[in-house]
Design a protein around this motif. Structure first.
Motif, PDB file in Angstrom:
ATOM      1  N   SER A 164     -30.701  29.120  66.943  1.00 25.67           N
ATOM      2  CA  SER A 164     -30.666  28.750  68.275  1.00 25.67           C
ATOM      3  C   SER A 164     -29.481  29.654  68.904  1.00 25.67           C
ATOM      4  CB  SER A 164     -30.672  27.104  68.625  1.00 25.67           C
ATOM      5  OG  SER A 164     -30.296  27.195  70.030  1.00 25.67           O
ATOM      6  N   SER A 165     -28.216  29.387  68.111  1.00 29.62           N
ATOM      7  CA  SER A 165     -26.984  29.991  68.505  1.00 29.62           C
ATOM      8  C   SER A 165     -26.899  31.480  68.786  1.00 29.62           C
ATOM      9  CB  SER A 165     -25.609  29.375  67.700  1.00 29.62           C
ATOM     10  OG  SER A 165     -25.799  28.296  67.810  1.00 29.62           O
ATOM     11  N   LEU A 166     -27.913  32.023  67.595  1.00 28.62           N
ATOM     12  CA  LEU A 166     -27.717  33.498  67.565  1.00 28.62           C
ATOM     13  C   LEU A 166     -29.043  34.102  68.275  1.00 28.62           C
ATOM     14  CD1 LEU A 166     -26.469  33.982  63.844  1.00 28.62           C
ATOM     15  CD2 LEU A 166     -25.169  34.298  66.239  1.00 28.62           C
ATOM     16  N   SER A 167     -29.849  33.223  68.899  1.00 28.15           N
ATOM     17  CA  SER A 167     -31.100  33.823  69.674  1.00 28.15           C
ATOM     18  C   SER A 167     -32.073  34.605  68.709  1.00 28.15           C
ATOM     19  CB  SER A 167     -30.689  34.449  70.554  1.00 28.15           C
ATOM     20  OG  SER A 167     -30.052  33.773  71.701  1.00 28.15           O
ATOM     21  N   LEU A 168     -32.397  33.934  67.443  1.00 27.64           N
ATOM     22  CA  LEU A 168     -32.926  34.524  66.181  1.00 27.64           C
ATOM     23  C   LEU A 168     -34.404  33.428  66.026  1.00 27.64           C
ATOM     24  CD1 LEU A 168     -30.156  35.736  63.776  1.00 27.64           C
ATOM     25  CD2 LEU A 168     -31.497  37.058  65.312  1.00 27.64           C
ATOM     26  N   ALA A 169     -35.373  34.162  65.635  1.00 35.12           N
ATOM     27  CA  ALA A 169     -36.292  33.339  65.316  1.00 35.12           C
ATOM     28  C   ALA A 169     -36.083  32.629  63.985  1.00 35.12           C
ATOM     29  CB  ALA A 169     -37.640  34.216  64.994  1.00 35.12           C
ATOM     30  N   LYS A 170     -36.369  31.540  63.629  1.00 31.01           N
ATOM     31  CA  LYS A 170     -36.001  30.713  62.431  1.00 31.01           C
ATOM     32  C   LYS A 170     -36.340  31.419  60.988  1.00 31.01           C
ATOM     33  CE  LYS A 170     -36.361  25.695  63.744  1.00 31.01           C
ATOM     34  NZ  LYS A 170     -37.008  24.600  63.548  1.00 31.01           N
ATOM     35  N   GLY A 171     -37.473  32.332  60.989  1.00 33.43           N
ATOM     36  CA  GLY A 171     -37.855  33.030  59.796  1.00 33.43           C
ATOM     37  C   GLY A 171     -36.867  34.100  59.433  1.00 33.43           C
ATOM     38  N   THR A 172     -36.350  34.792  60.752  1.00 29.77           N
ATOM     39  CA  THR A 172     -35.391  35.625  60.568  1.00 29.77           C
ATOM     40  C   THR A 172     -34.115  35.221  60.013  1.00 29.77           C
ATOM     41  OG1 THR A 172     -36.183  37.094  62.315  1.00 29.77           O
ATOM     42  CG2 THR A 172     -33.948  37.576  61.742  1.00 29.77           C
ATOM     43  N   ALA A 173     -33.450  34.178  60.806  1.00 33.13           N
ATOM     44  CA  ALA A 173     -32.248  33.575  60.326  1.00 33.13           C
ATOM     45  C   ALA A 173     -32.390  32.872  58.582  1.00 33.13           C
ATOM     46  CB  ALA A 173     -32.117  32.286  61.213  1.00 33.13           C
ATOM     47  N   HIS A 174     -33.529  32.466  58.599  1.00 35.09           N
ATOM     48  CA  HIS A 174     -33.695  32.149  57.229  1.00 35.09           C
ATOM     49  C   HIS A 174     -33.545  33.199  56.315  1.00 35.09           C
ATOM     50  CE1 HIS A 174     -35.948  30.192  53.270  1.00 35.09           C
ATOM     51  NE2 HIS A 174     -34.877  29.393  53.719  1.00 35.09           N
ATOM     52  N   GLY A 175     -34.362  34.440  56.448  1.00 37.00           N
ATOM     53  CA  GLY A 175     -34.106  35.383  55.337  1.00 37.00           C
ATOM     54  C   GLY A 175     -32.677  35.916  55.120  1.00 37.00           C
ATOM     55  N   ILE A 176     -31.847  36.192  56.280  1.00 39.61           N
ATOM     56  CA  ILE A 176     -30.431  36.511  56.206  1.00 39.61           C
ATOM     57  C   ILE A 176     -29.599  35.443  55.526  1.00 39.61           C
ATOM     58  CG2 ILE A 176     -28.665  37.108  57.661  1.00 39.61           C
ATOM     59  CD1 ILE A 176     -30.393  38.183  59.731  1.00 39.61           C
ATOM     60  N   LEU A 177     -29.853  34.141  55.836  1.00 45.48           N
ATOM     61  CA  LEU A 177     -29.147  33.006  55.242  1.00 45.48           C
ATOM     62  C   LEU A 177     -29.446  33.017  53.474  1.00 45.48           C
ATOM     63  CD1 LEU A 177     -29.392  30.250  57.707  1.00 45.48           C
ATOM     64  CD2 LEU A 177     -27.375  31.207  56.860  1.00 45.48           C
ATOM     65  N   ARG A 178     -30.674  33.406  53.215  1.00 48.28           N
ATOM     66  CA  ARG A 178     -31.112  33.184  51.856  1.00 48.28           C
ATOM     67  C   ARG A 178     -30.412  34.357  51.090  1.00 48.28           C
ATOM     68  NH1 ARG A 178     -36.181  33.303  52.517  1.00 48.28           N
ATOM     69  NH2 ARG A 178     -36.405  35.472  52.253  1.00 48.28           N
ATOM     70  N   THR A 179     -30.175  35.592  51.667  1.00 55.17           N
ATOM     71  CA  THR A 179     -29.710  36.687  51.000  1.00 55.17           C
ATOM     72  C   THR A 179     -28.210  36.461  51.074  1.00 55.17           C
ATOM     73  OG1 THR A 179     -31.205  38.233  52.135  1.00 55.17           O
ATOM     74  CG2 THR A 179     -29.132  39.374  51.173  1.00 55.17           C
ATOM     75  N   LEU A 180     -27.514  36.033  51.942  1.00 57.09           N
ATOM     76  CA  LEU A 180     -25.918  35.467  52.020  1.00 57.09           C
ATOM     77  C   LEU A 180     -25.756  34.684  50.993  1.00 57.09           C
ATOM     78  CD1 LEU A 180     -25.421  35.496  56.016  1.00 57.09           C
ATOM     79  CD2 LEU A 180     -24.374  37.232  54.107  1.00 57.09           C
ATOM     80  N   GLN A 181     -26.692  33.629  50.782  1.00 56.48           N
ATOM     81  CA  GLN A 181     -26.788  32.705  49.610  1.00 56.48           C
ATOM     82  C   GLN A 181     -26.688  33.345  48.391  1.00 56.48           C
ATOM     83  OE1 GLN A 181     -29.375  29.491  50.206  1.00 56.48           O
ATOM     84  NE2 GLN A 181     -28.674  28.201  48.493  1.00 56.48           N
ATOM     85  N   GLN A 182     -27.437  34.065  48.203  1.00 59.14           N
ATOM     86  CA  GLN A 182     -27.558  34.925  46.973  1.00 59.14           C
ATOM     87  C   GLN A 182     -26.421  35.474  46.469  1.00 59.14           C
ATOM     88  OE1 GLN A 182     -31.214  37.078  47.613  1.00 59.14           O
ATOM     89  NE2 GLN A 182     -32.522  35.490  46.907  1.00 59.14           N
ATOM     90  N   GLU A 183     -25.589  36.032  47.459  1.00 56.21           N
ATOM     91  CA  GLU A 183     -24.348  36.925  47.263  1.00 56.21           C
ATOM     92  C   GLU A 183     -23.345  36.007  47.267  1.00 56.21           C
ATOM     93  OE1 GLU A 183     -24.365  40.111  46.453  1.00 56.21           O
ATOM     94  OE2 GLU A 183     -26.572  40.195  46.776  1.00 56.21           O
ATOM     95  N   GLY A 184     -23.407  34.591  47.417  1.00 55.75           N
ATOM     96  CA  GLY A 184     -22.165  33.671  47.274  1.00 55.75           C
ATOM     97  C   GLY A 184     -21.366  33.782  48.573  1.00 55.75           C
ATOM     98  N   PHE A 185     -21.929  34.190  49.720  1.00 52.89           N
ATOM     99  CA  PHE A 185     -21.233  34.255  50.893  1.00 52.89           C
ATOM    100  C   PHE A 185     -21.466  32.965  51.826  1.00 52.89           C
ATOM    101  CE2 PHE A 185     -21.389  39.120  50.740  1.00 52.89           C
ATOM    102  CZ  PHE A 185     -20.447  39.072  50.002  1.00 52.89           C
ATOM    103  N   VAL A 186     -22.675  32.324  51.382  1.00 53.56           N
ATOM    104  CA  VAL A 186     -23.090  31.471  52.057  1.00 53.56           C
ATOM    105  C   VAL A 186     -23.537  30.135  50.951  1.00 53.56           C
ATOM    106  CG1 VAL A 186     -24.858  30.102  53.687  1.00 53.56           C
ATOM    107  CG2 VAL A 186     -23.604  31.964  54.529  1.00 53.56           C
ATOM    108  N   GLU A 187     -23.153  28.788  51.358  1.00 55.06           N
ATOM    109  CA  GLU A 187     -23.812  27.710  50.493  1.00 55.06           C
ATOM    110  C   GLU A 187     -24.473  26.894  51.116  1.00 55.06           C
ATOM    111  OE1 GLU A 187     -20.342  26.201  48.806  1.00 55.06           O
ATOM    112  OE2 GLU A 187     -19.760  27.842  47.462  1.00 55.06           O
ATOM    113  N   GLN A 188     -25.442  26.258  50.633  1.00 54.44           N
ATOM    114  CA  GLN A 188     -26.365  25.377  51.258  1.00 54.44           C
ATOM    115  C   GLN A 188     -26.217  23.897  50.616  1.00 54.44           C
ATOM    116  OE1 GLN A 188     -30.548  25.802  51.025  1.00 54.44           O
ATOM    117  NE2 GLN A 188     -31.007  24.763  53.135  1.00 54.44           N
TER     118      GLN A 188
END
Length: 254
Positions: free
Chosen positions: A32-56
């Motif tokens: 919502s904050s970035l005006s993105l579809a949830k699917g798009t946001a989830h894909g980017i977050l998943r990639t960032l998580q795999q690289e260690g830049f984001v944690e869930q």
């Protein structure tokens, strides 16, 4: 004019959002904050998580910045603090030794030159900041390999190719060199990397007594050596410089 890569822009925006807002944000909040579809946001977050830049967080499913970003940021700050602390001492070493001074740190199985002071004469010289040097043959590299466990592991796994007939490539002989480096407090390179060139380097430690870099001088063999051995006064000058930088970083007197 080159176009920006949209996915990278969105990933950068996510990292800024996570850094500047609440400690943890849910997928819906981020999308919502970035005006993105949830699917798009989830894909980017998943990639960032795999690289260690984001944690869930397992319990809430919310996202936060990952440890890899902290590591990168700390490395950036460490290198810049190291260079800032070494500027004056490196200039003094160049003046007292009459030779080029190099400050190096471990980077991708090699030595990254982060500061270079020209030899104080009128000769034509090339600035080598950003250049890479090998770990196993240069004085800077041997110092890092001797004192930094990560560098030690990487140099043993790397292909230690000979640059001259003096390059030490055998594992047992190389380990002996590292033992000698630790015992003496400095490393030497006399025509092991470049014919006719010698260098000497010493380790720099921080307030945690961790090796954060190495400083050394490089020049023609006939200037740095006397009767086949490195001149003691140059070795002492390099070690004094390394101690001074270490002291300014909060490290102990080695």
């Amino acid at each position: 004019m080159a176009r920006n890569i949209q996915s990278l822009e969105r990933a950068a925006a996510m990292l800024r959002l996570l850094a500047g807002g609440e400690r943890r944000l849910g997928l819906s909040d981020i999308a919502s904050s970035l005006s993105l579809a949830k699917g798009t946001a989830h894909g980017i977050l998943r990639t960032l998580q795999q690289e260690g830049f984001v944690e869930q967080d397992d319990a809430s499913g919310r996202y936060q910045l990952g440890a890899e970003l902290l590591r990168l940021g700390t490395t950036y700050l460490d290198v810049h603090e190291l260079r800032a602390r070494a500027l004056v001492w490196a200039d003094d070493l160049a003046r007292s030794s009459g030779e080029s001074v190099y400050l190096g740190v471990l980077h991708q199985q090699g030595v990254l030159i982060v500061h270079h002071v020209f030899r104080p004469d009128d000769s034509r010289q090339v600035l080598e900041i950003g250049a890479m040097q090998p770990l196993h043959s240069t004085a800077l590299g041997k110092v890092l390999s001797a004192y930094d466990p990560v560098a030690h592991s990487e140099v043993l796994e790397a292909d230690r190719k000979p640059f001259t007939d003096r390059t030490v490539c055998d594992s047992a002989d190389f380990e002996h060199l590292l033992d000698l480096t630790r015992a003496r407090g400095y490393a030497a390179d006399v025509e092991e990397t470049w014919e006719g060139v010698a260098s000497v380097a010493a380790p720099i430690h921080d307030r945690r007594r961790m090796p954060v870099g190495a400083v050394g001088i490089t020049g023609a063999v006939e200037r740095l050596c006397r009767e086949g051995e490195l001149r003691p006064e140059l070795i002492a000058a390099v070690r004094d410089c390394a101690r001074a930088v270490s002291r300014d970083l909060g490290g102990s007197r080695f």
